[in-house]
Scaffold this motif. Structure first.
Motif, mmCIF file in Angstrom:
data_model
loop_
_atom_site.group_PDB
_atom_site.id
_atom_site.type_symbol
_atom_site.label_atom_id
_atom_site.label_comp_id
_atom_site.label_asym_id
_atom_site.label_seq_id
_atom_site.Cartn_x
_atom_site.Cartn_y
_atom_site.Cartn_z
ATOM 1 N N ALA A 139 0.833 -1.209 0.000
ATOM 2 C CA ALA A 139 0.000 0.000 0.000
ATOM 3 C C ALA A 139 0.861 1.251 0.000
ATOM 4 O O ALA A 139 0.499 2.276 -0.596
ATOM 5 C CB ALA A 139 -0.926 0.004 1.217
ATOM 6 N N ARG A 140 2.041 1.184 0.641
ATOM 7 C CA ARG A 140 2.937 2.341 0.664
ATOM 8 C C ARG A 140 3.429 2.675 -0.743
ATOM 9 O O ARG A 140 3.535 3.849 -1.114
ATOM 10 C CB ARG A 140 4.136 2.060 1.571
ATOM 11 N N VAL A 141 3.729 1.635 -1.539
ATOM 12 C CA VAL A 141 4.179 1.852 -2.913
ATOM 13 C C VAL A 141 3.071 2.506 -3.721
ATOM 14 O O VAL A 141 3.300 3.464 -4.472
ATOM 15 C CB VAL A 141 4.606 0.512 -3.553
ATOM 16 N N GLU A 142 1.839 1.990 -3.578
ATOM 17 C CA GLU A 142 0.693 2.589 -4.266
ATOM 18 C C GLU A 142 0.502 4.034 -3.839
ATOM 19 O O GLU A 142 0.228 4.917 -4.656
ATOM 20 C CB GLU A 142 -0.587 1.803 -3.947
ATOM 21 N N SER A 159 -5.526 15.367 -1.093
ATOM 22 C CA SER A 159 -6.204 15.047 0.167
ATOM 23 C C SER A 159 -6.345 13.540 0.308
ATOM 24 O O SER A 159 -6.140 12.781 -0.650
ATOM 25 C CB SER A 159 -7.586 15.697 0.204
ATOM 26 N N VAL A 160 -6.728 13.099 1.496
ATOM 27 C CA VAL A 160 -6.928 11.669 1.740
ATOM 28 C C VAL A 160 -8.029 11.140 0.841
ATOM 29 O O VAL A 160 -7.922 10.044 0.272
ATOM 30 C CB VAL A 160 -7.264 11.421 3.226
ATOM 31 N N ALA A 161 -9.096 11.930 0.673
ATOM 32 C CA ALA A 161 -10.216 11.498 -0.169
ATOM 33 C C ALA A 161 -9.766 11.318 -1.620
ATOM 34 O O ALA A 161 -10.151 10.352 -2.292
ATOM 35 C CB ALA A 161 -11.348 12.513 -0.087
ATOM 36 N N GLU A 162 -8.941 12.237 -2.117
ATOM 37 C CA GLU A 162 -8.447 12.149 -3.493
ATOM 38 C C GLU A 162 -7.523 10.944 -3.657
ATOM 39 O O GLU A 162 -7.566 10.252 -4.683
ATOM 40 C CB GLU A 162 -7.722 13.436 -3.864
ATOM 41 N N LEU A 163 -6.685 10.702 -2.661
ATOM 42 C CA LEU A 163 -5.796 9.533 -2.711
ATOM 43 C C LEU A 163 -6.599 8.239 -2.694
ATOM 44 O O LEU A 163 -6.282 7.292 -3.423
ATOM 45 C CB LEU A 163 -4.825 9.568 -1.532
ATOM 46 N N GLY A 168 -8.248 3.420 -5.264
ATOM 47 C CA GLY A 168 -9.314 2.431 -5.184
ATOM 48 C C GLY A 168 -9.415 1.805 -3.817
ATOM 49 O O GLY A 168 -9.776 0.636 -3.683
ATOM 50 N N ARG A 169 -9.077 2.586 -2.798
ATOM 51 C CA ARG A 169 -9.123 2.103 -1.416
ATOM 52 C C ARG A 169 -9.988 3.033 -0.576
ATOM 53 O O ARG A 169 -10.326 4.143 -1.002
ATOM 54 C CB ARG A 169 -7.710 2.037 -0.808
ATOM 55 N N VAL A 174 -6.090 4.353 3.359
ATOM 56 C CA VAL A 174 -5.070 5.329 2.955
ATOM 57 C C VAL A 174 -4.358 5.877 4.185
ATOM 58 O O VAL A 174 -3.125 5.992 4.224
ATOM 59 C CB VAL A 174 -5.702 6.482 2.150
ATOM 60 N N ILE A 175 -5.127 6.208 5.219
ATOM 61 C CA ILE A 175 -4.535 6.731 6.459
ATOM 62 C C ILE A 175 -3.626 5.679 7.090
ATOM 63 O O ILE A 175 -2.532 5.986 7.575
ATOM 64 C CB ILE A 175 -5.646 7.164 7.438
#
Length: 287
Positions: A139-142, A159-163, A168-169, A174-175
């Motif tokens: 997940a870190r690579v993504e 933002s977190v929402a955009e990431l 696709g998570r 993401v957090i």
């Protein structure tokens, strides 16, 4: 092409096998054609024989250009190139041992994913300062790719929402990946922080992130207090228990013990004074 001679290898499985004087000097385009010959020969030679060992070792040396090609993709990692090539060679050996001639696939096409996979596994298992689950490492690579792509497109930090949308998570995932990414590298607590001026004394990280733990002082106080309480008589210990453990009022304690509230107050004051004296006597002298 590197100079080659035709000879019979000792175990006699094939009479017309090229013997290369310097397999590592074979040009990549020549290695592609020669690899087909040697891979066919490897398939018919008995494992453990001198001939099998020669064919296998020659294949490894002849295809080291594939390892160097794959290793160059990871040059920016900052690790020793020699280590990366060593690990990549393990991937090449696995590819040689698992190659199937019947699949009619070019050996280079088959081997490079093995080499790259072995190098990536090396980074995953050895470069994290704190061990985290494999799913978080991936997940870190993504996350790094999404940050770079969105940052370039948006001109700001996403933002977190955009990431989450780009990866696709969920936002929680993401957090979690952002937190896990902090474990990839570490810095010594003694690392100097300063502006580099000769007149200034550099501070260390420990000067900023450390703080006193109040619970430690409390533990020391309890450790000192326990034997002092043990020296009190049974009635005084009961009074302290009722007042400070069960949190009874002085009136309630007086009713239970059959004495006045004033007497309870005097007894408590006397016990507390004795404990205070003992605590101060056991404390180190203050300047």
């Amino acid at each position: 092409m590197a100079k080659a001679t035709t000879t019979a290898v000792n175990d006699g499985a094939c009479q017309d096998l090229p013997v290369l004087e310097a397999p590592h000097e074979v040009a990549p385009q020549d290695a592609r054609a020669l690899s087909k010959v040697f891979l066919r020969e490897l398939a018919v030679r008995e494992e453990g024989t001198e001939g099998h060992q020669y064919v296998r070792n020659t294949l490894i040396e002849m295809n080291m250009s594939l390892v160097r090609y794959a290793a160059n993709r990871f040059r920016a990692r900052g690790d020793e190139m020699e280590d990366i090539i060593q690990v990549g060679t393990i991937g090449l050996i696995k590819a040689i041992d698992r190659f199937d001639l019947s699949r009619e696939v070019e050996f280079a096409t088959f081997a490079v994913p093995y080499i790259v996979g072995e190098i990536k596994r090396f980074f995953r298992d050895t470069t994290w300062a704190v061990h985290v689950p494999r799913r978080l490492q991936e997940a870190r690579v993504e996350l790094a790719k999404a940050n770079e792509e969105l940052g370039s497109r948006l001109g700001r930090s996403p933002s977190v929402a955009e990431l989450a949308e780009a990866m696709g998570r969920s936002e929680d995932e993401v957090i979690e990946a952002q937190i896990a990414a902090n474990g990839y590298s570490s810095t010594s607590l003694d690392a100097a922080l300063g502006n580099g001026d000769d007149d200034d004394v550099d501070a260390s990280l420990s000067d900023f992130i450390g703080e006193e733990d109040p619970a430690l002082a409390l533990f020391e106080d309890f450790h000192t207090l326990a034997p002092l309480v043990e020296r009190l008589d049974e009635r005084d210990r009961l009074l302290l228990h009722l007042r400070f453990v069960e949190e009874r009022t002085q009136s309630e304690i007086g009713v239970q013990l059959g004495v006045s509230q004033m007497h309870v107050s005097r007894l408590l004051a006397r016990s507390l004074a004795r404990l205070r004296e003992g605590m101060l006597a056991d404390s180190p002298a203050k300047p």
